[in-house]
Design an enzyme around this catalytic site. Structure first.
Site, PDB file in Angstrom:
ATOM      1  N   GLU A   1       0.818  -1.219   0.000  1.00 53.75           N
ATOM      2  CA  GLU A   1       0.000   0.000   0.000  1.00 53.75           C
ATOM      3  C   GLU A   1       0.851   1.269   0.000  1.00 53.75           C
ATOM      4  O   GLU A   1       0.462   2.278  -0.585  1.00 53.75           O
ATOM      5  CB  GLU A   1      -0.942   0.019   1.211  1.00 53.75           C
ATOM      6  CG  GLU A   1      -2.066  -1.001   1.139  1.00 53.75           C
ATOM      7  CD  GLU A   1      -1.720  -2.338   1.780  1.00 53.75           C
ATOM      8  OE1 GLU A   1      -2.614  -3.195   1.897  1.00 53.75           O
ATOM      9  OE2 GLU A   1      -0.529  -2.524   2.160  1.00 53.75           O
TER      10      GLU A   1
ATOM     11  N   PHE B   1     -11.472  -6.969  14.113  1.00 55.87           N
ATOM     12  CA  PHE B   1     -10.369  -7.420  13.271  1.00 55.87           C
ATOM     13  C   PHE B   1     -10.080  -6.384  12.192  1.00 55.87           C
ATOM     14  O   PHE B   1     -10.976  -5.951  11.474  1.00 55.87           O
ATOM     15  CB  PHE B   1     -10.720  -8.765  12.629  1.00 55.87           C
ATOM     16  CG  PHE B   1      -9.673  -9.272  11.678  1.00 55.87           C
ATOM     17  CD1 PHE B   1      -8.421  -9.667  12.134  1.00 55.87           C
ATOM     18  CD2 PHE B   1      -9.935  -9.350  10.313  1.00 55.87           C
ATOM     19  CE1 PHE B   1      -7.454 -10.121  11.258  1.00 55.87           C
ATOM     20  CE2 PHE B   1      -8.978  -9.819   9.429  1.00 55.87           C
ATOM     21  CZ  PHE B   1      -7.725 -10.207   9.905  1.00 55.87           C
TER      22      PHE B   1
ATOM     23  N   LYS C   1     -17.556  -0.860   5.652  1.00 56.40           N
ATOM     24  CA  LYS C   1     -17.960  -1.850   4.654  1.00 56.40           C
ATOM     25  C   LYS C   1     -19.470  -1.881   4.438  1.00 56.40           C
ATOM     26  O   LYS C   1     -19.941  -2.035   3.298  1.00 56.40           O
ATOM     27  CB  LYS C   1     -17.469  -3.241   5.064  1.00 56.40           C
ATOM     28  CG  LYS C   1     -17.699  -4.290   3.974  1.00 56.40           C
ATOM     29  CD  LYS C   1     -17.031  -5.607   4.300  1.00 56.40           C
ATOM     30  CE  LYS C   1     -17.234  -6.609   3.149  1.00 56.40           C
ATOM     31  NZ  LYS C   1     -16.577  -7.905   3.426  1.00 56.40           N
TER      32      LYS C   1
ATOM     33  N   MET D   1      24.307  10.142   2.623  1.00 57.91           N
ATOM     34  CA  MET D   1      24.124  11.476   3.183  1.00 57.91           C
ATOM     35  C   MET D   1      24.399  11.482   4.685  1.00 57.91           C
ATOM     36  O   MET D   1      24.999  12.424   5.217  1.00 57.91           O
ATOM     37  CB  MET D   1      22.723  11.988   2.893  1.00 57.91           C
ATOM     38  CG  MET D   1      22.509  13.444   3.300  1.00 57.91           C
ATOM     39  SD  MET D   1      23.600  14.598   2.421  1.00 57.91           S
ATOM     40  CE  MET D   1      22.645  14.878   0.922  1.00 57.91           C
TER      41      MET D   1
END
Length: 554
Positions: free
Chosen positions: A51, A113, A163, A467
């Site tokens: 994601e 959940f 949902k 860096m």
């Protein structure tokens, strides 16, 4: 007509002109994915490996096009995996709509959940966020999200959809989308005063940032610079707005800007700060920044005026609209003495030396630009390679350089390159990354291969976190604490395992051959470029110091 929440979601995306979205399916968004199956002829869904990669891809898509990037994730860990990508977009004012699923409304607050309060988590890093409680509110909330993302100072908006809302039904009425219009209230007296201040300056400098690119104001900015003969410098977020090699283009400003640029701002009697926020990587010491100059700031966000640096004059509103109104009031001018002085400074600027026996960063980037051509899209991760790319890419147009400026997100590059490449008609896209940054999200190689994207992935491999090592060398008496990677990753073999082509280069001759191979490939190619671990990004102004303290030798 009566539709499910999932179909309303798809209808609004089509209505808002969304052609591509990036995401990863999961239980809480199954209804939404079922709708995407039915709307596959209108909406292209790009499934990433993670994601976070999807969020960076949506960000890259937005930066390359100016359109709103869209990302979709399921509840719980799917939603939290978006957080870094959302924060990256927020810090750089990138328009994005992040849509997350959540558990059903009756389960919210019960530690169900994969339940998480993503609206609360993302509140500090979004322009606004919504939790949809009723299906009949869904269409208008989604429309508001797209409007907010693009109106005023742009940025990410999150919409969290339980949902059961996606499965419920409601009456849906299509609406003709309207392009958000931000109208600046222009004050004639303030504009006239600004024009007079510009006209009175003898050593003016334009300092501009990402707000110029966001408002598509590059032409207006160049017209102002040309009309009043004002040299211009930019932040990393505005690379490409002024073409490489233009006499008025001073180059990058700030910590790793060139000596002339920083000296010009230090010696200027007027600094026009346009679409920029005086970040700590530019105004390293706010008390000494442009201390000889009056400062005129133009910005869409009033909260940025006098936030980091006290200014003498300000115009608040859309940069493009303000410049269009200001241009007729500004008189033609020449600053011959000032330009002559700048040219004399430029002749003394730091220039790294070439080496035919090893790969030097400036040579690598120069050769890449030579082969990729002016229309290539360039993307970076974060670290030394990012600053070398900003310094040495021959930028010729806006929206051709995608990088994480404000948040400085290692692992940003590959996802952003995927999104940018797709946005750019799948044309050759070049990613400059480091072995440290690339290791963070290299799983998106799977996405690049599955999409057969023409990416040239240049891994500037120095076996260290470059860096951080540079700072440890300069400021920490060479105490190299946990910055040597001690890894044995075979990047070309790794690329092959994903289904891509991988080659290695240790010299410029090997690099030329590798770049030729990449140019002939249709899909992604990884080039493992070995550079010295003690290569430094120079020049460099130490934190909290001024241009007078610039380091130019390693």
């Amino acid at each position: 007509m009566v539709l499910t929440g999932a179909d309303i979601f798809a209808e609004v995306l089509v209505e808002q002109g969304v052609e591509t979205l990036f995401g990863y399916p999961g239980g809480a968004v199954l209804n939404l994915y079922d709708a995407l199956y039915k709307y596959s002829g209108k909406i292209r869904h790009i499934m990433t490996a993670h994601e976070q990669g999807a969020a960076h891809a949506a960000d890259g898509y937005a930066r390359a096009t100016g359109k709103t990037g869209v990302v979709l994730a399921t509840s719980g860990p799917g939603a939290t995996n978006l957080v870094t990508g959302i924060a990256t977009a927020y810090m750089d004012s990138i328009p994005m709509v992040a849509i997350t699923g959540n558990v059903g409304t009756s389960l919210i607050g019960r530690d169900s959940f994969q339940e998480v309060y993503i609206a609360g988590i993302t509140m500090p890093i979004t322009k606004h966020n919504f939790v949809v409680r009723k299906v009949d509110e869904l269409a208008d909330i989604l429309r508001d999200a797209f409007r907010i993302a693009q109106t005023g100072r742009k940025g990410p908006v999150l919409v969290d959809i339980p949902k059961d809302v996606t499965g419920a039904t409601a009456e849906f009425t299509p609406v003709k989308p309207q392009i958000p219009v931000y109208k600046t209230e222009l004050d004639g007296q303030e504009l006239a005063r600004a024009a007079q201040v510009i006209g009175n300056a003898r050593r003016p400098v334009i300092y501009f940032g990402g707000g110029v690119a966001a408002s598509e104001a590059g032409e207006e900015l160049y017209a102002l610079a040309k009309k009043a003969e004002i040299p211009a410098t930019y932040t990393m977020m505005a690379a490409g707005v002024l073409s490489y090699g233009d006499p008025l283009n001073l180059g990058l400003l700030g910590m790793h800007g060139c000596r002339t640029t920083n000296r010009a701002v230090n010696e200027a009697d007027l600094v026009l700060a346009i679409g920029t926020r005086f970040s700590d990587r530019v105004a390293l010491n706010t008390e000494k920044f442009a201390k000889n100059a009056a400062i005129l700031q133009i910005d869409i966000d009033p909260s940025e005026v006098n936030k980091n640096v006290e200014v003498d004059y300000s115009l608040v509103g859309d940069v493009k609209q303000i410049l269009q109104a200001l241009l007729p009031l500004v008189k033609d001018a020449k600053h011959t003495e000032w330009m002559t002085q700048i040219q004399a400074w430029q002749a003394q600027d730091y220039r790294p030396k070439d080496d035919k026996y090893c790969i030097r960063p400036h040579q690598l980037i120069g050769k890449m630009c030579e082969l990729a051509g002016p229309d290539a899209l360039y993307v970076t991760d974060v670290g030394q390679h990012q600053m070398w790319a900003t310094q040495y890419i021959r930028h010729v147009k806006p929206r051709s350089f995608l990088t994480s400026g404000g948040l400085g997100t290692m692992g940003y590059g590959l996802g952003a390159a995927i999104g940018g490449c797709i946005a750019n008609g799948r044309k050759r896209t070049v990613l400059f990354t480091g072995d440290g940054s690339f290791g963070m999200n290299l799983n998106e190689m799977a996405t690049a291969v599955s999409q057969n994207l023409p990416l040239t992935i240049v891994v500037m491999n120095n076996d260290v976190l470059g860096m951080v090592r540079q700072w440890q060398t300069i400021f920490y008496d060479c105490h190299y604490s946990h910055t040597t990677l001690d890894r044995r990753t075979d990047f070309p073999a790794l690329a092959a395992a994903f289904g891509a082509k991988g080659v290695s280069a240790h010299t410029m001759e090997e690099l030329k051959k590798a770049l030729d191979e990449a140019d002939q490939s249709d899909g992604p190619v990884l080039i493992d470029c070995h550079i010295g671990m003690d290569e430094k990004v120079l020049p460099m102004i130490p934190p909290g110091r001024s241009a007078r303290d610039m380091i130019v030798k390693g």
